[in-house]
Design a protein around this motif. Structure first.
Motif, PDB file in Angstrom:
ATOM      1  N   ALA A 126       0.836  -1.207   0.000  1.00 42.24           N
ATOM      2  CA  ALA A 126       0.000   0.000   0.000  1.00 42.24           C
ATOM      3  C   ALA A 126       0.868   1.253   0.000  1.00 42.24           C
ATOM      4  O   ALA A 126       0.556   2.241  -0.664  1.00 42.24           O
ATOM      5  CB  ALA A 126      -0.930  -0.009   1.209  1.00 42.24           C
ATOM      6  N   GLY A 127       1.971   1.210   0.753  1.00 44.18           N
ATOM      7  CA  GLY A 127       2.885   2.342   0.763  1.00 44.18           C
ATOM      8  C   GLY A 127       3.500   2.583  -0.600  1.00 44.18           C
ATOM      9  O   GLY A 127       3.664   3.729  -1.038  1.00 44.18           O
ATOM     10  N   LEU A 128       3.858   1.492  -1.303  1.00 44.55           N
ATOM     11  CA  LEU A 128       4.411   1.617  -2.642  1.00 44.55           C
ATOM     12  C   LEU A 128       3.460   2.364  -3.573  1.00 44.55           C
ATOM     13  O   LEU A 128       3.884   3.160  -4.417  1.00 44.55           O
ATOM     14  CB  LEU A 128       4.684   0.222  -3.231  1.00 44.55           C
ATOM     15  CG  LEU A 128       5.869  -0.578  -2.679  1.00 44.55           C
ATOM     16  CD1 LEU A 128       5.799  -2.012  -3.155  1.00 44.55           C
ATOM     17  CD2 LEU A 128       7.179   0.047  -3.123  1.00 44.55           C
ATOM     18  N   LEU A 129       2.176   2.105  -3.404  1.00 41.55           N
ATOM     19  CA  LEU A 129       1.187   2.648  -4.331  1.00 41.55           C
ATOM     20  C   LEU A 129       0.624   4.005  -3.912  1.00 41.55           C
ATOM     21  O   LEU A 129       0.334   4.856  -4.763  1.00 41.55           O
ATOM     22  CB  LEU A 129       0.029   1.655  -4.483  1.00 41.55           C
ATOM     23  CG  LEU A 129       0.353   0.293  -5.102  1.00 41.55           C
ATOM     24  CD1 LEU A 129      -0.909  -0.560  -5.145  1.00 41.55           C
ATOM     25  CD2 LEU A 129       0.936   0.442  -6.492  1.00 41.55           C
ATOM     26  N   PHE A 130       0.457   4.218  -2.607  1.00 46.27           N
ATOM     27  CA  PHE A 130      -0.394   5.317  -2.163  1.00 46.27           C
ATOM     28  C   PHE A 130       0.299   6.468  -1.448  1.00 46.27           C
ATOM     29  O   PHE A 130      -0.266   7.558  -1.357  1.00 46.27           O
ATOM     30  CB  PHE A 130      -1.502   4.783  -1.232  1.00 46.27           C
ATOM     31  CG  PHE A 130      -2.359   3.708  -1.834  1.00 46.27           C
ATOM     32  CD1 PHE A 130      -2.651   3.703  -3.187  1.00 46.27           C
ATOM     33  CD2 PHE A 130      -2.872   2.688  -1.047  1.00 46.27           C
ATOM     34  CE1 PHE A 130      -3.438   2.707  -3.746  1.00 46.27           C
ATOM     35  CE2 PHE A 130      -3.661   1.696  -1.589  1.00 46.27           C
ATOM     36  CZ  PHE A 130      -3.957   1.705  -2.950  1.00 46.27           C
ATOM     37  N   VAL A 131       1.511   6.257  -0.903  1.00 50.24           N
ATOM     38  CA  VAL A 131       2.073   7.281  -0.020  1.00 50.24           C
ATOM     39  C   VAL A 131       2.325   8.595  -0.747  1.00 50.24           C
ATOM     40  O   VAL A 131       2.173   9.677  -0.172  1.00 50.24           O
ATOM     41  CB  VAL A 131       3.370   6.762   0.657  1.00 50.24           C
ATOM     42  CG1 VAL A 131       4.527   6.719  -0.324  1.00 50.24           C
ATOM     43  CG2 VAL A 131       3.724   7.616   1.861  1.00 50.24           C
ATOM     44  N   ASP A 132       2.668   8.537  -2.043  1.00 55.26           N
ATOM     45  CA  ASP A 132       2.907   9.784  -2.771  1.00 55.26           C
ATOM     46  C   ASP A 132       1.608  10.481  -3.142  1.00 55.26           C
ATOM     47  O   ASP A 132       1.613  11.648  -3.529  1.00 55.26           O
ATOM     48  CB  ASP A 132       3.748   9.526  -4.020  1.00 55.26           C
ATOM     49  CG  ASP A 132       3.115   8.494  -4.947  1.00 55.26           C
ATOM     50  OD1 ASP A 132       2.261   7.713  -4.482  1.00 55.26           O
ATOM     51  OD2 ASP A 132       3.463   8.469  -6.143  1.00 55.26           O
ATOM     52  N   LYS A 133       0.484   9.776  -3.004  1.00 54.48           N
ATOM     53  CA  LYS A 133      -0.818  10.369  -3.341  1.00 54.48           C
ATOM     54  C   LYS A 133      -1.505  10.985  -2.122  1.00 54.48           C
ATOM     55  O   LYS A 133      -2.220  11.977  -2.251  1.00 54.48           O
ATOM     56  CB  LYS A 133      -1.737   9.314  -3.964  1.00 54.48           C
ATOM     57  CG  LYS A 133      -1.206   8.743  -5.289  1.00 54.48           C
ATOM     58  CD  LYS A 133      -2.144   7.684  -5.823  1.00 54.48           C
ATOM     59  CE  LYS A 133      -1.695   7.165  -7.192  1.00 54.48           C
ATOM     60  NZ  LYS A 133      -0.388   6.488  -7.130  1.00 54.48           N
ATOM     61  N   VAL A 134      -1.293  10.402  -0.949  1.00 53.47           N
ATOM     62  CA  VAL A 134      -1.984  10.900   0.250  1.00 53.47           C
ATOM     63  C   VAL A 134      -1.046  11.619   1.213  1.00 53.47           C
ATOM     64  O   VAL A 134      -1.509  12.301   2.127  1.00 53.47           O
ATOM     65  CB  VAL A 134      -2.712   9.755   0.999  1.00 53.47           C
ATOM     66  CG1 VAL A 134      -3.687   9.047   0.074  1.00 53.47           C
ATOM     67  CG2 VAL A 134      -1.713   8.762   1.589  1.00 53.47           C
ATOM     68  N   GLY A 135       0.266  11.459   1.030  1.00 48.52           N
ATOM     69  CA  GLY A 135       1.235  12.063   1.941  1.00 48.52           C
ATOM     70  C   GLY A 135       1.653  11.091   3.030  1.00 48.52           C
ATOM     71  O   GLY A 135       0.876  10.221   3.450  1.00 48.52           O
ATOM     72  N   ALA A 136       2.891  11.239   3.485  1.00 52.81           N
ATOM     73  CA  ALA A 136       3.424  10.318   4.496  1.00 52.81           C
ATOM     74  C   ALA A 136       2.658  10.416   5.807  1.00 52.81           C
ATOM     75  O   ALA A 136       2.416   9.415   6.482  1.00 52.81           O
ATOM     76  CB  ALA A 136       4.910  10.597   4.723  1.00 52.81           C
ATOM     77  N   GLY A 137       2.281  11.643   6.211  1.00 57.17           N
ATOM     78  CA  GLY A 137       1.592  11.820   7.486  1.00 57.17           C
ATOM     79  C   GLY A 137       0.247  11.116   7.514  1.00 57.17           C
ATOM     80  O   GLY A 137      -0.057  10.360   8.447  1.00 57.17           O
ATOM     81  N   ALA A 138      -0.567  11.355   6.479  1.00 59.02           N
ATOM     82  CA  ALA A 138      -1.890  10.733   6.430  1.00 59.02           C
ATOM     83  C   ALA A 138      -1.765   9.219   6.285  1.00 59.02           C
ATOM     84  O   ALA A 138      -2.493   8.457   6.936  1.00 59.02           O
ATOM     85  CB  ALA A 138      -2.701  11.308   5.277  1.00 59.02           C
TER      86      ALA A 138
END
Length: 307
Positions: A245-257
């Motif tokens: 999930a981090g690979l796919l989503f962290v750049d879209k929602v931000g590390a904090g969220a």
């Protein structure tokens, strides 16, 4: 797809991560040797992601994208595994409550800092008071849950020697957050998410297997192995959903969220596992103090995610 639509998937990943932690604890008890347990837990992950990559080998990275990949990107899995090592090495010395409280608080603060300053390729959002207030609330909630759980599990107060380990545990929590972002960088460079996940986990398996070869004792007995349930070796795969999930989503929602949602879902699921005694966990009823900590965490993640 807007960031809010991704939140349910991240929450499910956090729930599965908590299940994986509990399954790993059961595996560790039966396999006896912590390095062997970690190797057994991580090896199926590499097999699954490698199989998925060979099944879906496209897209592939270009020479240009590989040339632009930061040197640290392939080390995201290793950075995240430092917390696993910290748990193996330190949790019996400082107690589960202080260990989880320190690592998760360090994770939250580091995630907010990476978002604010745009570290490791993230888009800089600048300092925003409400998300940092949310981070503070989450830290308070984490500590509340950890400390109330620690009284039952750990018994005695942490010794002075154990407290000397706190800086190392804090660094492990920071690396947990950084590893998620490094994995996102790896995903961007390698294009194929299955290839990125495989590359991320291979060094982790190598490290744990190497340490096991150096420290092969104690080994499980035949009676120990008879107690291994079929689902125990799948603990790593369950927890790996969060990494993917981090690979796919962290750049879209931000590390904090991302890390905030993941940690909140993880801890709430852990409270439920303790309360009901699922997956062989010792039953620890969720008293008002733990529920208050959970409520404070939810309020914190709302501030981080919305503002």
């Amino acid at each position: 797809m807007t960031a809010f639509l991704l939140y349910p998937f991240i929450i499910v990943a956090g729930c599965l991560q908590a299940l994986g932690n509990s399954m790993n604890a059961q595996l560790r008890g039966k396999v006896v040797n912590p390095w062997l347990a970690a190797t057994v837990s991580f090896m199926p992950i590499v097999f699954v992601f490698a199989t998925l990559f060979f099944t879906m080998p496209t897209p592939l990275p270009t020479l240009d994208s590989l040339g632009k990949m930061p040197w640290y990107a392939p080390l995201g899995g290793v950075a995240g595994a430092v917390a696993v090592f910290g748990g193996l090495a330190f949790i019996d010395k400082v107690g589960a409550g202080p260990f989880n409280g320190l690592t998760l608080t360090a994770n939250i603060i580091t995630s907010l800092a990476m978002d604010a300053f745009g570290l490791f390729g993230l888009q800089a959002s600048g300092f925003k008071p409400l998300p940092w207030l949310g981070g503070l609330l989450m830290a308070v909630g984490v500590i509340f849950i950890a400390r109330t759980g620690a009284k039952k599990e750990d018994g005695d107060e942490t010794s002075t020697t154990g407290k000397l380990l706190y800086p190392f545990i804090i660094v492990a929590g920071m690396l947990m957050a950084i590893g998620v972002v490094w994995n996102a960088q790896l995903r961007g460079a390698l294009a194929n998410p299955w290839l990125a996940a495989t590359v991320s986990f291979v060094p982790v398996v190598f490290v744990f297997a190497f340490i096991f070869l150096l420290r092969p004792t104690p080994l499980p007995t035949r009676d120990d192995l008879k107690g291994v349930r079929w689902w125990m070796p799948l603990a790593g795969i369950t927890g790996a959903v969060a990494v993917f999930a981090g690979l796919l989503f962290v750049d879209k929602v931000g590390a904090g969220a991302f890390n905030g949602l993941l940690i909140t879902a993880n801890l709430l699921t852990s409270v439920a596992l303790d309360h009901f005694g699922w997956l062989g966990m010792k039953q620890v009823r969720a008293k008002p103090a733990r529920l208050l900590g959970a409520g404070v965490m939810v309020a914190g993640i709302v501030l981080i995610s919305v503002f």
